[in-house]
Design a protein around this motif. Structure first.
Motif, PDB file in Angstrom:
ATOM      1  N   SER A 129       0.826  -1.211   0.000  1.00  0.00           N
ATOM      2  CA  SER A 129       0.000   0.000   0.000  1.00  0.00           C
ATOM      3  C   SER A 129       0.860   1.261   0.000  1.00  0.00           C
ATOM      4  O   SER A 129       0.576   2.226  -0.709  1.00  0.00           O
ATOM      5  N   ARG A 130       1.930   1.259   0.795  1.00  0.00           N
ATOM      6  CA  ARG A 130       2.817   2.433   0.835  1.00  0.00           C
ATOM      7  C   ARG A 130       3.526   2.631  -0.506  1.00  0.00           C
ATOM      8  O   ARG A 130       3.655   3.756  -0.988  1.00  0.00           O
ATOM      9  N   VAL A 131       3.985   1.538  -1.107  1.00  0.00           N
ATOM     10  CA  VAL A 131       4.690   1.645  -2.395  1.00  0.00           C
ATOM     11  C   VAL A 131       3.743   2.142  -3.485  1.00  0.00           C
ATOM     12  O   VAL A 131       4.045   3.105  -4.198  1.00  0.00           O
ATOM     13  N   THR A 132       2.596   1.517  -3.632  1.00  0.00           N
ATOM     14  CA  THR A 132       1.668   1.921  -4.692  1.00  0.00           C
ATOM     15  C   THR A 132       1.080   3.300  -4.419  1.00  0.00           C
ATOM     16  O   THR A 132       0.820   4.058  -5.351  1.00  0.00           O
ATOM     17  N   GLY A 133       0.885   3.622  -3.150  1.00  0.00           N
ATOM     18  CA  GLY A 133       0.394   4.956  -2.798  1.00  0.00           C
ATOM     19  C   GLY A 133       1.383   6.033  -3.215  1.00  0.00           C
ATOM     20  O   GLY A 133       0.990   7.082  -3.748  1.00  0.00           O
ATOM     21  N   LEU A 134       2.659   5.788  -2.979  1.00  0.00           N
ATOM     22  CA  LEU A 134       3.676   6.754  -3.371  1.00  0.00           C
ATOM     23  C   LEU A 134       3.679   6.928  -4.887  1.00  0.00           C
ATOM     24  O   LEU A 134       3.735   8.049  -5.390  1.00  0.00           O
ATOM     25  N   VAL A 135       3.593   5.827  -5.616  1.00  0.00           N
ATOM     26  CA  VAL A 135       3.587   5.894  -7.082  1.00  0.00           C
ATOM     27  C   VAL A 135       2.375   6.691  -7.579  1.00  0.00           C
ATOM     28  O   VAL A 135       2.514   7.587  -8.412  1.00  0.00           O
ATOM     29  N   SER A 136       1.206   6.384  -7.053  1.00  0.00           N
ATOM     30  CA  SER A 136       0.001   7.077  -7.529  1.00  0.00           C
ATOM     31  C   SER A 136      -0.037   8.539  -7.081  1.00  0.00           C
ATOM     32  O   SER A 136      -0.505   9.399  -7.827  1.00  0.00           O
ATOM     33  N   ARG A 137       0.456   8.851  -5.886  1.00  0.00           N
ATOM     34  CA  ARG A 137       0.488  10.245  -5.425  1.00  0.00           C
ATOM     35  C   ARG A 137       1.389  11.099  -6.307  1.00  0.00           C
ATOM     36  O   ARG A 137       1.197  12.310  -6.410  1.00  0.00           O
ATOM     37  N   ARG A 138       2.388  10.496  -6.913  1.00  0.00           N
ATOM     38  CA  ARG A 138       3.289  11.226  -7.810  1.00  0.00           C
ATOM     39  C   ARG A 138       2.673  11.386  -9.201  1.00  0.00           C
ATOM     40  O   ARG A 138       3.296  11.919 -10.110  1.00  0.00           O
ATOM     41  N   GLY A 139       1.457  10.889  -9.392  1.00  0.00           N
ATOM     42  CA  GLY A 139       0.745  11.092 -10.651  1.00  0.00           C
ATOM     43  C   GLY A 139       1.012  10.053 -11.717  1.00  0.00           C
ATOM     44  O   GLY A 139       0.690  10.268 -12.883  1.00  0.00           O
ATOM     45  N   PHE A 140       1.588   8.921 -11.340  1.00  0.00           N
ATOM     46  CA  PHE A 140       1.857   7.866 -12.314  1.00  0.00           C
ATOM     47  C   PHE A 140       0.709   6.867 -12.313  1.00  0.00           C
ATOM     48  O   PHE A 140       0.208   6.490 -11.259  1.00  0.00           O
ATOM     49  N   ASN A 141       0.340   6.433 -13.488  1.00  0.00           N
ATOM     50  CA  ASN A 141      -0.624   5.344 -13.608  1.00  0.00           C
ATOM     51  C   ASN A 141       0.166   4.036 -13.619  1.00  0.00           C
ATOM     52  O   ASN A 141       1.125   3.898 -14.365  1.00  0.00           O
ATOM     53  N   ILE A 142      -0.241   3.091 -12.795  1.00  0.00           N
ATOM     54  CA  ILE A 142       0.419   1.793 -12.765  1.00  0.00           C
ATOM     55  C   ILE A 142      -0.205   0.950 -13.873  1.00  0.00           C
ATOM     56  O   ILE A 142      -1.370   0.596 -13.812  1.00  0.00           O
ATOM     57  N   GLU A 143       0.597   0.664 -14.899  1.00  0.00           N
ATOM     58  CA  GLU A 143       0.131  -0.123 -16.042  1.00  0.00           C
ATOM     59  C   GLU A 143      -0.016  -1.598 -15.679  1.00  0.00           C
ATOM     60  O   GLU A 143      -0.889  -2.282 -16.188  1.00  0.00           O
ATOM     61  N   SER A 144       0.873  -2.084 -14.822  1.00  0.00           N
ATOM     62  CA  SER A 144       0.856  -3.476 -14.399  1.00  0.00           C
ATOM     63  C   SER A 144       1.464  -3.554 -13.009  1.00  0.00           C
ATOM     64  O   SER A 144       2.398  -2.819 -12.693  1.00  0.00           O
ATOM     65  N   LEU A 145       0.912  -4.472 -12.196  1.00  0.00           N
ATOM     66  CA  LEU A 145       1.393  -4.639 -10.836  1.00  0.00           C
ATOM     67  C   LEU A 145       1.320  -6.115 -10.477  1.00  0.00           C
ATOM     68  O   LEU A 145       0.299  -6.758 -10.685  1.00  0.00           O
ATOM     69  N   SER A 146       2.428  -6.625  -9.966  1.00  0.00           N
ATOM     70  CA  SER A 146       2.466  -8.009  -9.511  1.00  0.00           C
ATOM     71  C   SER A 146       3.336  -8.064  -8.270  1.00  0.00           C
ATOM     72  O   SER A 146       4.357  -7.384  -8.195  1.00  0.00           O
ATOM     73  N   VAL A 147       2.931  -8.872  -7.297  1.00  0.00           N
ATOM     74  CA  VAL A 147       3.707  -8.981  -6.069  1.00  0.00           C
ATOM     75  C   VAL A 147       3.642 -10.405  -5.555  1.00  0.00           C
ATOM     76  O   VAL A 147       2.629 -11.090  -5.719  1.00  0.00           O
ATOM     77  N   GLY A 148       4.738 -10.854  -4.972  1.00  0.00           N
ATOM     78  CA  GLY A 148       4.768 -12.197  -4.410  1.00  0.00           C
ATOM     79  C   GLY A 148       6.010 -12.380  -3.568  1.00  0.00           C
ATOM     80  O   GLY A 148       6.970 -11.616  -3.670  1.00  0.00           O
ATOM     81  N   PRO A 149       6.003 -13.407  -2.727  1.00  0.00           N
ATOM     82  CA  PRO A 149       7.169 -13.670  -1.881  1.00  0.00           C
ATOM     83  C   PRO A 149       8.368 -14.118  -2.712  1.00  0.00           C
ATOM     84  O   PRO A 149       8.214 -14.577  -3.840  1.00  0.00           O
ATOM     85  N   THR A 150       9.553 -13.979  -2.135  1.00  0.00           N
ATOM     86  CA  THR A 150      10.790 -14.368  -2.814  1.00  0.00           C
ATOM     87  C   THR A 150      11.350 -15.622  -2.164  1.00  0.00           C
ATOM     88  O   THR A 150      10.689 -16.258  -1.338  1.00  0.00           O
ATOM     89  N   GLU A 151      12.592 -15.947  -2.508  1.00  0.00           N
ATOM     90  CA  GLU A 151      13.266 -17.082  -1.892  1.00  0.00           C
ATOM     91  C   GLU A 151      13.487 -16.851  -0.401  1.00  0.00           C
ATOM     92  O   GLU A 151      13.641 -17.797   0.361  1.00  0.00           O
ATOM     93  N   ASP A 152      13.469 -15.585   0.032  1.00  0.00           N
ATOM     94  CA  ASP A 152      13.568 -15.210   1.446  1.00  0.00           C
ATOM     95  C   ASP A 152      12.157 -14.868   1.922  1.00  0.00           C
ATOM     96  O   ASP A 152      11.566 -13.889   1.450  1.00  0.00           O
ATOM     97  N   PRO A 153      11.581 -15.646   2.838  1.00  0.00           N
ATOM     98  CA  PRO A 153      10.193 -15.412   3.247  1.00  0.00           C
ATOM     99  C   PRO A 153       9.951 -14.065   3.934  1.00  0.00           C
ATOM    100  O   PRO A 153       8.805 -13.649   4.082  1.00  0.00           O
ATOM    101  N   THR A 154      11.007 -13.345   4.295  1.00  0.00           N
ATOM    102  CA  THR A 154      10.830 -12.033   4.919  1.00  0.00           C
ATOM    103  C   THR A 154      10.752 -10.912   3.885  1.00  0.00           C
ATOM    104  O   THR A 154      10.540  -9.757   4.241  1.00  0.00           O
ATOM    105  N   LYS A 155      10.919 -11.262   2.589  1.00  0.00           N
ATOM    106  CA  LYS A 155      10.902 -10.244   1.537  1.00  0.00           C
ATOM    107  C   LYS A 155       9.919 -10.629   0.426  1.00  0.00           C
ATOM    108  O   LYS A 155       9.676 -11.796   0.174  1.00  0.00           O
ATOM    109  N   SER A 156       9.380  -9.605  -0.222  1.00  0.00           N
ATOM    110  CA  SER A 156       8.516  -9.774  -1.391  1.00  0.00           C
ATOM    111  C   SER A 156       9.111  -8.987  -2.546  1.00  0.00           C
ATOM    112  O   SER A 156       9.839  -8.026  -2.347  1.00  0.00           O
TER     113      SER A 156
END
Length: 161
Positions: A17-44
């Motif tokens: 939410s913080r990442v996408t909020g920052l992007v949208s507040r700066r006036g950018f349209n997000i054309e595509s968004l994908s998120v998921g966990p990595t090989e380290d379970p503490t990071k996405s």
């Protein structure tokens, strides 16, 4: 210009939410968004595609770096990167035309994942051109529904040994 950003973030509630909020507040349209966990379970890993000129994009990356939950940002726009997307096509396919739809799916190395009385659901992965080509062919049969994931991307491995 279209920019493909790969952002390594903490795997905690509210970070996306913080990442996408920052992007949208700066006036950018997000054309595509994908998120998921990595090989380290503490990071996405967040993959975002935005359209921006060079100056605006640089400002955006500087702002993202200021977020404490952001660990690394990679711009995969000009790099040799592997990009993939997943799409599900529900195609009108009465029994007498199913063979044609199945053949198209086979040519594109796609899978039939559901069969109904008058439709087939096809699952396909690939780059944007491949999936657009499939969609164009399936339109001739009648597309009942199309669902796409956001694009994911990863830098290619170096070729030197």
């Amino acid at each position: 210009m279209k920019h493909v950003m790969s952002i390594l973030v903490e795997n905690k509630p509210g970070v996306l939410s913080r990442v996408t909020g920052l992007v949208s507040r700066r006036g950018f349209n997000i054309e595509s968004l994908s998120v998921g966990p990595t090989e380290d379970p503490t990071k996405s890993r967040v993959t975002i595609i935005v359209i921006a000129n060079a100056v605006a994009y640089e400002q955006l990356t500087k702002q993202l770096h200021k977020l404490t939950s952001v660990h690394k940002i990679a711009d995969l726009t000009n790099d040799a990167a592997i990009e993939r997307e997943l799409v599900l096509f529900k195609v009108a396919a009465p029994p007498e035309r199913r063979g044609e739809v199945i053949e198209i799916a086979n040519v594109f190395r796609a899978n039939i994942v559901d069969v109904g009385r008058s439709s087939l659901t096809v699952e396909a992965t690939g780059d944007e051109r491949k999936l657009k080509g499939m969609e164009d062919l399936f339109r001739a049969y009648g597309l009942r529904e199309v669902t796409r994931t956001g694009k994911i991307a990863m830098a290619r491995s170096p070729k030197d040994v």
